[in-house]
Design a protein around this motif. Structure first.
Motif, PDB file in Angstrom:
ATOM      1  N   THR A   1      12.493   2.224  -5.956  1.00  0.00           N
ATOM      2  CA  THR A   1      13.226   1.697  -5.007  1.00  0.00           C
ATOM      3  C   THR A   1      12.594   2.231  -3.747  1.00  0.00           C
ATOM      4  O   THR A   1      12.719   3.582  -3.348  1.00  0.00           O
ATOM      5  N   SER A   2      12.296   1.404  -2.688  1.00  0.00           N
ATOM      6  CA  SER A   2      11.594   1.834  -1.437  1.00  0.00           C
ATOM      7  C   SER A   2      12.513   1.224  -0.222  1.00  0.00           C
ATOM      8  O   SER A   2      12.976   0.326  -0.395  1.00  0.00           O
ATOM      9  N   HIS A   3      12.696   2.269   0.587  1.00  0.00           N
ATOM     10  CA  HIS A   3      13.469   2.128   1.804  1.00  0.00           C
ATOM     11  C   HIS A   3      12.515   2.420   3.143  1.00  0.00           C
ATOM     12  O   HIS A   3      11.921   3.531   3.068  1.00  0.00           O
TER      13      HIS A   3
ATOM     14  N   GLN B   1      11.567  11.930  -5.914  1.00  0.00           N
ATOM     15  CA  GLN B   1      11.711  11.286  -4.687  1.00  0.00           C
ATOM     16  C   GLN B   1      10.500  11.428  -3.789  1.00  0.00           C
ATOM     17  O   GLN B   1       9.922  12.494  -3.847  1.00  0.00           O
ATOM     18  N   VAL B   2      10.206  10.353  -3.062  1.00  0.00           N
ATOM     19  CA  VAL B   2       8.899  10.641  -2.204  1.00  0.00           C
ATOM     20  C   VAL B   2       9.364  10.134  -0.650  1.00  0.00           C
ATOM     21  O   VAL B   2       9.880   9.221  -0.470  1.00  0.00           O
TER      22      VAL B   2
ATOM     23  N   ALA C   1       0.839  -1.192  -0.096  1.00  0.00           N
ATOM     24  CA  ALA C   1      -0.146   0.041  -0.149  1.00  0.00           C
ATOM     25  C   ALA C   1       0.821   1.250   0.125  1.00  0.00           C
ATOM     26  O   ALA C   1       0.609   2.438  -0.598  1.00  0.00           O
ATOM     27  N   LEU C   2       1.855   1.108   0.962  1.00  0.00           N
ATOM     28  CA  LEU C   2       2.880   2.472   0.856  1.00  0.00           C
ATOM     29  C   LEU C   2       3.507   2.486  -0.461  1.00  0.00           C
ATOM     30  O   LEU C   2       3.586   3.725  -0.950  1.00  0.00           O
TER      31      LEU C   2
ATOM     32  N   VAL D   1      11.333   6.673  -0.922  1.00  0.00           N
ATOM     33  CA  VAL D   1      11.171   6.100  -2.309  1.00  0.00           C
ATOM     34  C   VAL D   1      11.998   6.929  -3.314  1.00  0.00           C
ATOM     35  O   VAL D   1      11.706   8.174  -3.382  1.00  0.00           O
ATOM     36  N   SER D   2      12.678   6.262  -4.166  1.00  0.00           N
ATOM     37  CA  SER D   2      13.287   6.810  -5.456  1.00  0.00           C
ATOM     38  C   SER D   2      12.606   6.178  -6.491  1.00  0.00           C
ATOM     39  O   SER D   2      12.516   4.857  -6.706  1.00  0.00           O
ATOM     40  N   SER D   3      12.459   6.931  -7.623  1.00  0.00           N
ATOM     41  CA  SER D   3      11.661   6.354  -8.603  1.00  0.00           C
ATOM     42  C   SER D   3      11.917   7.255 -10.012  1.00  0.00           C
ATOM     43  O   SER D   3      12.554   8.296 -10.157  1.00  0.00           O
TER      44      SER D   3
END
Length: 148
Positions: free
Chosen positions: A97-99, A126-127, A68-69, A141-143
């Protein structure tokens, strides 16, 4: 929603985009537009979205699941790209890429999506995800997106 229908990309256009373009399961996340950040805004062009807390998004103990995140972050970047472009542009996610930094539980989640670099055919962003009740980030998160 076609590109020509939007014109200047603002909160009203974003709300319409949310209703018209996204799949029903994304709409089930109950996302709302908190802010649209036009180019020249401190922090850069972007958007802030809110995902309402729901037990349906949780795993054991009221912790919001990573899927969901990640969906929230991916959706928020569509609005950041639209803000940077001044209009909605069809795009597709190339990389995300999610951290995950700490659990998000029992609270709405805010996604602050910002453009890092905007090109003619690619956009990078970036989020930062945070609980609505705690300023410490839940995830970053980088996208990268291919612009159609």
């Amino acid at each position: 929603m076609a590109e020509s229908e939007i014109g200047a990309f603002d909160a009203a256009a974003a709300q319409q985009l949310l209703a018209d373009v996204f799949a029903p399961w994304v709409q089930d996340l109950q996302l709302t537009i908190e802010a649209i950040h036009p180019p020249g805004t401190e922090g850069g062009a972007g958007a802030t979205l809110r995902m309402k807390f729901s037990e349906r998004l949780c795993r054991e103990g009221g912790v919001i699941c990573g899927q969901a995140l990640m969906s929230l972050a991916d959706t928020a970047m569509v609005f950041a790209v639209a803000s940077a472009s001044g209009r909605y542009r069809p795009m597709t996610t190339v990389d995300q890429t999610s951290h995950f930094l700490k659990p998000a539980s029992n609270a709405d989640v805010l996604a602050d999506a910002r453009i890092v670099r905007m090109g003619r055919t690619m956009a990078f962003g970036q989020v930062m995800l945070a609980s609505a009740f705690d300023v410490k980030p839940v995830a970053m998160v980088s996208s990268a997106y291919a612009l159609m």
